[in-house]
Design a protein around this motif. Structure first.
Motif, mmCIF file in Angstrom:
data_model
loop_
_atom_site.group_PDB
_atom_site.id
_atom_site.type_symbol
_atom_site.label_atom_id
_atom_site.label_comp_id
_atom_site.label_asym_id
_atom_site.label_seq_id
_atom_site.Cartn_x
_atom_site.Cartn_y
_atom_site.Cartn_z
ATOM 1 N N ALA A 318 41.428 10.429 40.319
ATOM 2 C CA ALA A 318 41.824 10.881 38.987
ATOM 3 C C ALA A 318 40.726 11.701 38.330
ATOM 4 O O ALA A 318 41.001 12.698 37.645
ATOM 5 C CB ALA A 318 42.176 9.674 38.115
ATOM 6 N N ARG A 319 39.469 11.310 38.545
ATOM 7 C CA ARG A 319 38.353 12.039 37.932
ATOM 8 C C ARG A 319 38.262 13.463 38.478
ATOM 9 O O ARG A 319 38.077 14.421 37.718
ATOM 10 C CB ARG A 319 37.036 11.295 38.191
ATOM 11 C CG ARG A 319 35.799 12.004 37.648
ATOM 12 C CD ARG A 319 35.758 11.949 36.135
ATOM 13 N NE ARG A 319 34.675 12.755 35.603
ATOM 14 C CZ ARG A 319 34.765 14.045 35.278
ATOM 15 N NH1 ARG A 319 35.918 14.670 35.427
ATOM 16 N NH2 ARG A 319 33.722 14.689 34.812
ATOM 17 N N ALA A 342 50.074 6.640 46.531
ATOM 18 C CA ALA A 342 50.243 6.064 45.195
ATOM 19 C C ALA A 342 49.170 6.568 44.240
ATOM 20 O O ALA A 342 49.459 6.893 43.072
ATOM 21 C CB ALA A 342 50.205 4.539 45.279
ATOM 22 N N SER A 343 47.930 6.647 44.704
ATOM 23 C CA SER A 343 46.832 7.111 43.856
ATOM 24 C C SER A 343 47.004 8.574 43.488
ATOM 25 O O SER A 343 46.745 8.986 42.353
ATOM 26 C CB SER A 343 45.493 6.899 44.565
ATOM 27 O OG SER A 343 45.301 5.526 44.877
ATOM 28 N N ILE A 344 47.456 9.360 44.458
ATOM 29 C CA ILE A 344 47.672 10.792 44.212
ATOM 30 C C ILE A 344 48.835 11.001 43.253
ATOM 31 O O ILE A 344 48.769 11.845 42.349
ATOM 32 C CB ILE A 344 47.892 11.522 45.550
ATOM 33 C CG1 ILE A 344 46.571 11.586 46.330
ATOM 34 C CG2 ILE A 344 48.468 12.916 45.337
ATOM 35 C CD1 ILE A 344 46.720 12.014 47.775
ATOM 36 N N ALA A 345 49.890 10.227 43.421
ATOM 37 C CA ALA A 345 51.030 10.343 42.509
ATOM 38 C C ALA A 345 50.596 10.063 41.072
ATOM 39 O O ALA A 345 50.997 10.773 40.132
ATOM 40 C CB ALA A 345 52.139 9.384 42.927
ATOM 41 N N HIS A 356 45.968 17.847 45.943
ATOM 42 C CA HIS A 356 45.544 16.716 46.767
ATOM 43 C C HIS A 356 46.184 16.812 48.143
ATOM 44 O O HIS A 356 47.315 17.263 48.284
ATOM 45 C CB HIS A 356 45.954 15.395 46.118
ATOM 46 C CG HIS A 356 45.510 15.251 44.705
ATOM 47 N ND1 HIS A 356 44.281 14.765 44.350
ATOM 48 C CD2 HIS A 356 46.158 15.554 43.540
ATOM 49 C CE1 HIS A 356 44.179 14.760 43.027
ATOM 50 N NE2 HIS A 356 45.299 15.244 42.518
ATOM 51 N N ARG A 357 45.470 16.321 49.126
ATOM 52 C CA ARG A 357 45.974 16.322 50.493
ATOM 53 C C ARG A 357 45.571 15.020 51.160
ATOM 54 O O ARG A 357 44.559 14.411 50.821
ATOM 55 C CB ARG A 357 45.427 17.517 51.261
ATOM 56 C CG ARG A 357 43.953 17.750 51.059
ATOM 57 C CD ARG A 357 43.494 19.089 51.544
ATOM 58 N NE ARG A 357 43.369 19.125 52.987
ATOM 59 C CZ ARG A 357 43.025 20.198 53.664
ATOM 60 N NH1 ARG A 357 42.794 21.333 53.027
ATOM 61 N NH2 ARG A 357 42.937 20.166 54.980
ATOM 62 N N ILE A 358 46.376 14.597 52.112
ATOM 63 C CA ILE A 358 46.078 13.419 52.920
ATOM 64 C C ILE A 358 45.837 13.889 54.342
ATOM 65 O O ILE A 358 46.628 14.663 54.896
ATOM 66 C CB ILE A 358 47.227 12.399 52.870
ATOM 67 C CG1 ILE A 358 47.516 12.002 51.416
ATOM 68 C CG2 ILE A 358 46.876 11.161 53.695
ATOM 69 C CD1 ILE A 358 48.720 11.081 51.265
ATOM 70 N N GLU A 359 44.754 13.420 54.927
ATOM 71 C CA GLU A 359 44.359 13.839 56.273
ATOM 72 C C GLU A 359 44.805 12.811 57.315
ATOM 73 O O GLU A 359 44.635 11.611 57.122
ATOM 74 C CB GLU A 359 42.841 14.011 56.359
ATOM 75 C CG GLU A 359 42.232 14.863 55.254
ATOM 76 C CD GLU A 359 42.725 16.293 55.257
ATOM 77 O OE1 GLU A 359 42.725 16.924 56.339
ATOM 78 O OE2 GLU A 359 43.105 16.782 54.175
ATOM 79 N N HIS A 360 45.366 13.287 58.388
ATOM 80 C CA HIS A 360 45.691 12.546 59.611
ATOM 81 C C HIS A 360 47.063 11.873 59.594
ATOM 82 O O HIS A 360 47.884 12.158 60.451
ATOM 83 C CB HIS A 360 44.597 11.544 59.966
ATOM 84 C CG HIS A 360 43.230 12.128 60.042
ATOM 85 N ND1 HIS A 360 42.930 13.231 60.817
ATOM 86 C CD2 HIS A 360 42.062 11.796 59.417
ATOM 87 C CE1 HIS A 360 41.656 13.543 60.679
ATOM 88 N NE2 HIS A 360 41.102 12.692 59.835
ATOM 89 N N GLY A 374 57.048 11.792 47.704
ATOM 90 C CA GLY A 374 57.105 11.618 46.258
ATOM 91 C C GLY A 374 55.800 11.843 45.551
ATOM 92 O O GLY A 374 55.767 12.042 44.328
ATOM 93 N N SER A 375 54.691 11.829 46.303
ATOM 94 C CA SER A 375 53.374 11.956 45.679
ATOM 95 C C SER A 375 52.983 13.387 45.353
ATOM 96 O O SER A 375 52.128 13.627 44.510
ATOM 97 C CB SER A 375 52.307 11.363 46.609
ATOM 98 O OG SER A 375 52.071 12.215 47.731
#
Length: 528
Positions: A318-319, A342-345, A356-360, A374-375
């Motif tokens: 968030a920061r 969930a944190s990214i959403a 934001h991106r999620i790796e792997h 949904g995120s």
């Protein structure tokens, strides 16, 4: 129109009509037919006539070039398949090493042990008394010889808040396996540091080979060991043929003050290399037993996050979102992917438009695919991790750990794409080879060579696979408006292949010649 700096004439342009384009000040300024080019040039214009098809520049969305330059001074063990073969290689290397010198290796597969315990003792007399440190292929674990452990003063278990540790046997004696970076550092910090010029030379060579394979850029997922001087040296020597967007790590122990320092450093760097975002690790790897799974693996491992307080991770996300700094989160296990999503959403709800991106995303059931969709996160994935390290029959370390049922939920590229998730594709080099042609092909076939397909239902179309290296990579960098497509005003990062990979059988794509690459309007690779 201002006279072009560069005019490229080819057989076709991908995604648009015409056969030629003009470039000025690093941007495409005109697109048209061959007959149009006579009005584009001036005294200083360079015109190149190339066979093949001009594509938007191919960008590897996840790579570690400095790590690759550093580890590749050691033995390349990527091709080792049996313990006997490994012993033979190490026997020779230890015999040829100078007294007291370290024998280093990288790229070693857990499958070499064929399910047996991985220990330094299993190497036998090949390493007796020698200082040996072998990095496993996943870069999250290593195997150290008894002499190396003794030199480091490691004579029992060590644990760290992140979950890293020194593996020990039933008597508490170290086996030689070092899990995750803090444990590896216990031994690796004793290895003599190479001269900057030597590492820079290897880094430049690797980058040039990447360009020769068709890459024009990479999203770099580390900034460890303060490599700014390395990047600067390579660029000063005019051997930086790729655009590099770099993501320093955010450690779980960092504070808000540390986060503010990273925010302040974003955008610094050189002409073609810049600090671009930040990277988090929510877990380790399934192969290493350090991932974060909803249910433990067959050894009772992979049950926790590398962040002792996952809520602290959410606060950090968030920061950085509030500051407009892109984030990338390493999340391999299903529990890690779920928490990242969930944190990214939540961060995107508070800060709309944050990137934001999620790796792997190696293990994702249907519920987690839906959570990622949904995120609003981009999925940054490496298809050849599936095709090179997993077997369709399940006879590999990764599949054995998660079990056959869960192994069927691996590398869900098509499921994610069908749910509207933007995919960015890459190699994770030096974990896997960086050639984008091979990755684009195997994203479609879900197999390597003559092997059986792994999860054939998750195969991408040719257009989807190419998009992962073009529009997907551009979106992951926050540059969808000016990269990833051929159009006037777009950045002039270009790849010229012998044919359009979306019009070829996937098996033919790896053999397509790379006739040229252009980065920032300048020819960086030209086939001889």
């Amino acid at each position: 129109m201002t006279a072009a700096d560069l005019v490229v004439v080819a057989d076709a342009l991908h995604g648009t009509t015409g056969e030629a384009l003009a470039v000025a000040d690093g941007r495409i300024v005109a697109i048209g037919d061959r007959r149009d080019t006579s009005g584009w040039g001036g005294r200083g214009t360079r015109t190149v006539h190339l066979p093949g098809v001009v594509l938007p520049g191919l960008v590897d969305a996840h790579a570690h070039p400095v790590l690759g330059a550093r580890v590749s001074r050691g033995l390349d063990l990527q091709g080792v398949r049996t313990l006997g073969e490994l012993r033979t290689i190490l026997t020779r290397a230890c015999r040829e090493a100078a007294p007291g010198a370290w024998v280093l290796g990288w790229g070693l597969s857990h499958d070499v042990w064929e399910g047996a315990p991985i220990t330094a003792a299993s190497l036998g007399s090949a390493v007796d008394g020698a200082l040996v440190l072998l990095r496993m292929f996943d870069a999250h674990s290593a195997l150290a010889s008894s002499a190396a452990l003794a030199r480091a003063g490691v004579d029992g278990p060590r644990t760290f808040p992140s979950g890293a540790g020194v593996a020990v046997d039933a008597e508490g004696t170290p086996t030689g396996v070092l899990q995750e970076h803090e444990a590896i550092d216990l031994v690796e910090r004793l290895v003599p540091v190479e001269a900057l010029a030597d590492v820079a030379e290897r880094l430049a060579g690797h980058l040039e080979r990447m360009a020769a394979a068709g890459l024009t850029g990479a999203h770099v997922m580390d900034f460890e060991g303060d490599p700014a001087a390395l990047y600067a040296a390579v660029e000063e020597a005019d051997r930086m043929p790729l655009r590099l967007r770099i993501h320093p790590w955010v450690d779980p122990s960092t504070t808000e003050q540390d986060w503010d320092a990273l925010i302040g450093a974003t955008g610094s760097g050189g002409r073609l290399w810049r600090l671009h975002g930040v990277k988090f690790f929510l877990d380790g790897t399934i192969d290493n037993g350090t991932a974060w799974l909803t249910h433990a693996d067959c050894h009772g491992q992979s049950v926790r996050s590398t962040w002792p307080s996952p809520a602290h991770y959410a606060a950090a996300i968030a920061r950085f979102a509030a500051a407009g700094v892109p984030t990338a989160t390493h999340a391999i296990g299903d529990a890690a992917v779920r928490h990242a999503a969930a944190s990214i959403a939540a961060a995107r709800a508070a800060h709309p438009g944050s990137l934001h991106r999620i790796e792997h995303l190696e293990l994702t059931g249907d519920d987690i695919v839906d959570a990622v969709a949904g995120s609003g996160a981009i999925a940054s994935m490496q298809p050849t991790h599936c095709t090179r390290f997993i077997r369709a029959d399940g006879r590999d370390n990764w599949s054995a750990r998660v079990g056959r049922a869960r192994a069927g939920q691996s590398w869900r590229t098509r499921a994610l794409a069908d749910r509207g998730v933007m995919l960015a594709l890459g190699s994770d080099w030096p974990i896997a080879p960086f050639d984008p042609r091979e990755i684009i092909a195997e994203a479609q076939t879900r197999r390597h060579g003559d092997g059986e397909p792994v999860g054939a239902a998750e195969a991408l179309s040719a257009a989807q696979a190419l998009a992962g290296y073009t529009t997907g990579a551009a979106a992951a960098a926050g540059h969808a408006a000016d990269e990833g497509r051929l159009a006037v005003g777009m950045r002039a990062d270009l790849t010229v292949l012998a044919a359009d990979p979306t019009q070829c059988a996937p098996e033919d794509v790896p053999a397509l010649s790379v006739n040229a690459t252009v980065v920032d309007g300048r020819v960086r690779h030209l086939r001889g």
